[in-house]
Design a protein around this motif. Structure first.
Motif, mmCIF file in Angstrom:
data_model
loop_
_atom_site.group_PDB
_atom_site.id
_atom_site.type_symbol
_atom_site.label_atom_id
_atom_site.label_comp_id
_atom_site.label_asym_id
_atom_site.label_seq_id
_atom_site.Cartn_x
_atom_site.Cartn_y
_atom_site.Cartn_z
ATOM 1 N N ASP A 93 -5.060 -3.468 -2.695
ATOM 2 C CA ASP A 93 -5.558 -2.288 -1.965
ATOM 3 C C ASP A 93 -4.412 -1.279 -1.823
ATOM 4 O O ASP A 93 -4.032 -0.880 -0.728
ATOM 5 C CB ASP A 93 -6.099 -2.721 -0.600
ATOM 6 N N SER B 226 -4.003 1.939 -2.493
ATOM 7 C CA SER B 226 -4.216 3.325 -2.030
ATOM 8 C C SER B 226 -4.424 3.426 -0.520
ATOM 9 O O SER B 226 -4.623 4.535 -0.001
ATOM 10 C CB SER B 226 -5.422 3.933 -2.754
ATOM 11 N N ARG B 227 -4.355 2.333 0.198
ATOM 12 C CA ARG B 227 -4.576 2.346 1.650
ATOM 13 C C ARG B 227 -3.403 2.999 2.368
ATOM 14 O O ARG B 227 -2.243 2.852 1.987
ATOM 15 C CB ARG B 227 -4.766 0.910 2.143
ATOM 16 N N HIS C 145 0.854 -1.180 0.000
ATOM 17 C CA HIS C 145 0.000 0.000 0.000
ATOM 18 C C HIS C 145 0.897 1.240 0.000
ATOM 19 O O HIS C 145 2.128 1.124 -0.042
ATOM 20 C CB HIS C 145 -0.952 -0.009 1.209
#
Length: 455
Positions: free
Chosen positions: A248, A250-251, A136
């Motif tokens: 995921d 962009s976490r 991420h």
């Protein structure tokens, strides 16, 4: 939420700006490896200081673009510092070996290109490769700020942790070889460095080598500890696919200090000290050397002249160039036209040339002196040769100044024969065993019959 470690900000700023103490000499020497160490240490220390200011008591997402950039720079510094020390050790090993008896400008240019590729190109490469194992965007840890996020897999271990350890071990190997060459050449090592036409002395050589060894031992220890701690506290995931790792992406994970276990907090604190401690090690070796002290002295003098308008006073015990030009050597004559030399009050210590004593006037009485019978000399060489001196002879010693100016010589430097000579003084006769046996004119002072053609 209160700060647990309030010392992070001042230590980071002190470490960052202390690097400027060692910058001038390395900048003039155009040593790419040491300049890259200064660059990377200054950059990461500044990042740590800003992060501690912004996220000292919060975990809010305030500057995501800043975190995207700084986390990549932190990854690059993990490779840049070992690579720079490796370049330094390779250079020291080449200098101390017989392969580098003489270094040309082309050799120096090739070395600078190689060091630039290792210290800046290699970190950029691994900064890009880190994206392969980046699960991420980044993590935000209270008091420490933004940190890079790594999805723990076998490729992550190979890309992120193993290469710095390999580079550091290679640097230690080259440092050992350089130390071996130094021990073999320790008697003539200074002359060898001078013959290599490098800006290295024995002191700088040893400081560079010891600094690199300490940095690499410190780097290997911390990197190995972080790798061990990561493997012991996290499960190694299989690398299934690119899409699985970046599912995921962009976490942004946030970690407040209240929910971080004490063991992990201690690990964060120890890993944070890697950069400031490396900075202080570098500064300790290069900010207190003789060349650094000379730089400080020149800087203080420049500030005194430009800011405080102070006049430069030479207190080193030597005369300035202007004083040497005004120096007038004293003369030992008593000429009335000559002026005494202007004393230089700034010359330590002051001195005074004593006046020379006046020569004593003396006379010599020559009586008639007979040198024996000269009748035979008169019959063979004509009338007796004699020398008739003047009735009164005066021999004068004049100085160069009096001769140039045409002035009368001083009476104190006159030697006079005041008694007239009444009779001529004949020359003594030649010894009987050296008189020529031939009436021919004497042309060569040799009386060997073989040299005279047997006559």
């Amino acid at each position: 939420m209160a700060r647990i470690h309030p010392e992070l900000v001042p230590i980071s700023f002190i470490a960052a700006f202390s690097l400027f103490l060692a910058l001038p000499w390395h900048w003039r020497a155009r040593n790419v490896a040491t300049l890259s160490i200064i660059f990377w240490l200054f950059t990461v220390n500044l990042i740590f200081a800003v992060d501690s200011i912004i996220w000292g008591d919060s975990i809010d997402i305030i500057a995501p673009i800043w975190c995207d950039i700084t986390t990549k720079l932190i990854i690059g510094s993990n490779f840049a510092l070992p690579a720079a020390c490796l370049c330094i050790c390779i250079h020291l090993e080449q200098v101390s070996s017989v392969r580098a008896a003489r270094t040309t400008s082309a050799d120096k240019r090739r070395r600078q290109i190689f060091e630039a590729c290792m210290c800046f190109g290699l970190p950029l490469l691994f900064m890009a490769l880190h994206y392969v194992v980046q699960g991420h965007r980044f993590d935000i840890i209270q008091e420490y700020g933004c940190r890079p996020a790594t999805f723990v897999t076998v490729p992550a271990i190979i890309i992120v942790w193993i290469p710095p350890i390999i580079i550091a071990v290679a640097a230690l190997v080259f440092a050992g070889l350089a130390l071996r060459h130094f021990m073999l050449r320790r008697i003539s090592f200074a002359a060898h460095l001078d013959a290599s036409h490098l800006a290295l002395t024995t002191s700088r050589y040893l400081r560079l080598m010891l600094m690199s060894v300490l940095q690499m031992i410190w780097s290997i220890s911390i990197t190995a500890y972080v790798l061990w701690f990561t493997l012991s506290t996290s499960r190694v995931h299989p690398y299934i696919s690119w899409a699985n790792v970046h599912a995921d992406f962009s976490r942004i994970d946030q970690y407040p200090s209240l929910f971080i276990p004490q063991l992990i907090q201690n690990t964060f604190y120890a890993s944070w000290w890697v950069i400031p401690a490396s900075t202080f090690i570098f500064v300790a070796f290069f900010a207190f050397g003789r060349e650094a002290v000379d730089e400080y002295r020149h800087a203080f003098r420049w500030v005194g002249r430009k800011v405080f308008r102070q006049k430069s006073n030479d207190t080193s015990g030597t005369a300035s160039t202007k004083q040497l030009r005004q120096l007038k050597l004293p003369s030992f004559t008593n000429s009335a036209k000559e002026q005494p030399p202007t004393p230089l009050s700034s010359f330590p210590p002051s001195y005074r040339i004593p006046t020379p004593p006046t020569p004593t006037k003396f006379s010599a009485q020559f009586d008639e002196v007979s040198f024996g019978d000269v009748s035979e000399t008169s019959s063979r060489f004509g009338p007796a040769l004699s020398y008739q001196p003047p009735s009164e002879s005066v021999i004068t010693l004049a100085s160069a100044t009096e001769l140039e100016e045409g002035s009368a010589p001083s009476t104190a430097a006159t030697l006079a024969f005041v008694q007239p000579l009444q009779h001529a003084v004949p020359l003594p006769p030649l010894p009987r065993d050296t008189r020529p046996s031939s009436s021919r004119p004497l042309t060569y002072p040799s009386y060997d019959r073989a040299r005279r053609g047997g006559s």
